[in-house]
Design an enzyme around this catalytic site. Sequence first.
Site, PDB file in Angstrom:
ATOM      1  N   GLY A  90       4.069  -0.551   8.864  1.00 15.67           N
ATOM      2  CA  GLY A  90       5.115   0.097   8.084  1.00 15.67           C
ATOM      3  C   GLY A  90       4.564   0.326   6.688  1.00 15.67           C
ATOM      4  N   ARG A  93       2.714  -0.987   1.088  1.00  9.94           N
ATOM      5  CA  ARG A  93       2.444  -0.938  -0.356  1.00  9.94           C
ATOM      6  C   ARG A  93       2.889   0.371  -0.992  1.00  9.94           C
ATOM      7  NH1 ARG A  93      -3.233   1.088  -1.216  1.00  9.94           N
ATOM      8  NH2 ARG A  93      -4.006   1.729   0.827  1.00  9.94           N
ATOM      9  N   ARG A 176       2.268  10.452  -4.463  1.00 11.21           N
ATOM     10  CA  ARG A 176       1.811  11.331  -3.381  1.00 11.21           C
ATOM     11  C   ARG A 176       2.940  12.239  -2.926  1.00 11.21           C
ATOM     12  NH1 ARG A 176      -0.885   8.370   1.557  1.00 11.21           N
ATOM     13  NH2 ARG A 176       1.243   7.672   2.001  1.00 11.21           N
ATOM     14  N   ASP A 252      -1.282   5.580  13.111  1.00 11.38           N
ATOM     15  CA  ASP A 252      -0.372   5.478  11.967  1.00 11.38           C
ATOM     16  C   ASP A 252      -0.875   6.281  10.777  1.00 11.38           C
ATOM     17  OD1 ASP A 252      -2.264   3.155  12.167  1.00 11.38           O
ATOM     18  OD2 ASP A 252      -1.641   2.878  10.094  1.00 11.38           O
ATOM     19  N   ASN A 253      -2.069   6.857  10.889  1.00 12.51           N
ATOM     20  CA  ASN A 253      -2.606   7.728   9.847  1.00 12.51           C
ATOM     21  C   ASN A 253      -2.611   9.196  10.264  1.00 12.51           C
ATOM     22  OD1 ASN A 253      -3.124   5.519   8.211  1.00 12.51           O
ATOM     23  ND2 ASN A 253      -5.237   5.307   8.888  1.00 12.51           N
TER      24      ASN A 253
END
EC number: 2.7.7.-
Length: 485
Positions: A90, A93, A176, A252-253
């Site tokens: 998840g 950070r 981002r 997950d990327n």
Amino acid sequence: MPLLDRIAITHRYTTLPSGFYRYVLPTPLDNPRWVIWNQPLAERFGFPGNANQSSELLKILSGTSFAEQFKPLAMKYAGHQFGIYNPDLGDGRGLLLGELISDSGSVFDLHLKGAGQTPYSRSGDGRAVLRSTIREYLCSEAMAGLGIPTTRALGMMVTDTPVYREKVESGALLLRLAETHIRFGHFEHFFYTEQHDHLQHLADKVIEWHFPQCQHTKQPYLAMFECIVALTADMIAHWQAKGFAHGVMNTDNMSILGQTFDYGPFGFMDDYEPGYICNHSDYQGRYAFNNQPSIALWNLTALAQALTPFIVRADLERALEQFTPRLQSQYSTYMRAKFGLVEKYPEDGAFFNDSFAFMESEGVDYTRFFRALSCLDSHDSASIIDLFVDRTKAEKWLSEYLLRCEKEALKTPERCEQMRKANPKYILRNYLAQQAIDKAEQGDFSLVHTLADVLKTPYDEQPEYNHLAKLPPEWGKRMAISCSS
């Protein structure tokens, strides 16, 4: 905050059920200050020209002060990491602050990376360090300049908060922007936890927000998956043509929109080396440069598995079968543009294969080779020959290439002009990023700013920055980068 009142902010993701995320406030860092602010990008979202001069905005965007316009949350997802499923993932950070609406009406997530611990931090501190934040800022903007689908960077901050990694480093923050932070791993989480109602709800929202053209098809979920397959193929074709290695293609990327996501141990190839590995933790070479197409297909297959509750397997398999032809077609188009060989002839395949084999055997710099090839209208053949050790063989290759070029409709000046639009002069070489980091750690951010400016227009000559297009020193080649940040 009057300045934020002028920014259009929405919170679509908070309309999803609570199992998709947890609300989390950022944990403030000491004395945040701007390293760089992406003014041209910021203006698309209504930020004024002097936004980075507002101390109050700095406090709000760094998480030091609370702004009611934001609803910070950490997303829950899972994923396959180096081929092994990990359910405990998840936003560990980073926090989704909200979604900004651009001047064109497009919606972008605003994400604060390095914001502190979340319920998904596992044993991590939730922080980011200056070196990794510089790398992500510069590379995401470099990719945008190259025309490769990517997330973007709105700004970057450094702080006085120490962060402990292999050594004590400065804590940093990255703002981002992404059209979505939804990953393959979101679908995997709800599939493997058998929350199929949430899984279908997620698919419905993805279609509504990102693939509205699929809503009125006979099989909307299948149409959505077909779009994801195509977008992923296009992204990988871009990577392979530009010599970019992501380094950690875990599910997950992987963005559902086929946009380059989560910059970690990435690298642009220097010498042409198909098996190039940029991640020093990738001991088996799973994510080597030449494995990226097959890994992307593997990841899409993992996503397909997560969609089996509402898409027939045979249909998913047929959609997956479209990945390789799509990638090969796109890659062929990009490479023909790089060589300036648009017309198709039967012998071209053998010529391309021989060319790459020669480049590999000679260890020729990938970017410099193609840029030199696209400047033959203004430079003599030495610019190509000098890149090779075997000059005799290089002269023979160049003669064959020029003979092949004579079959093209465009003459040399026009052909080279088009080639320069496909072959960048400037890329973010790892050694340049490291030099910027070394300076920044001493408080000098000048090279960060210079690289950010140059990489906005990497196809332009920009002669005042010729030194940034030089071949890397020997120490700067094949740098293996850590995932740690």
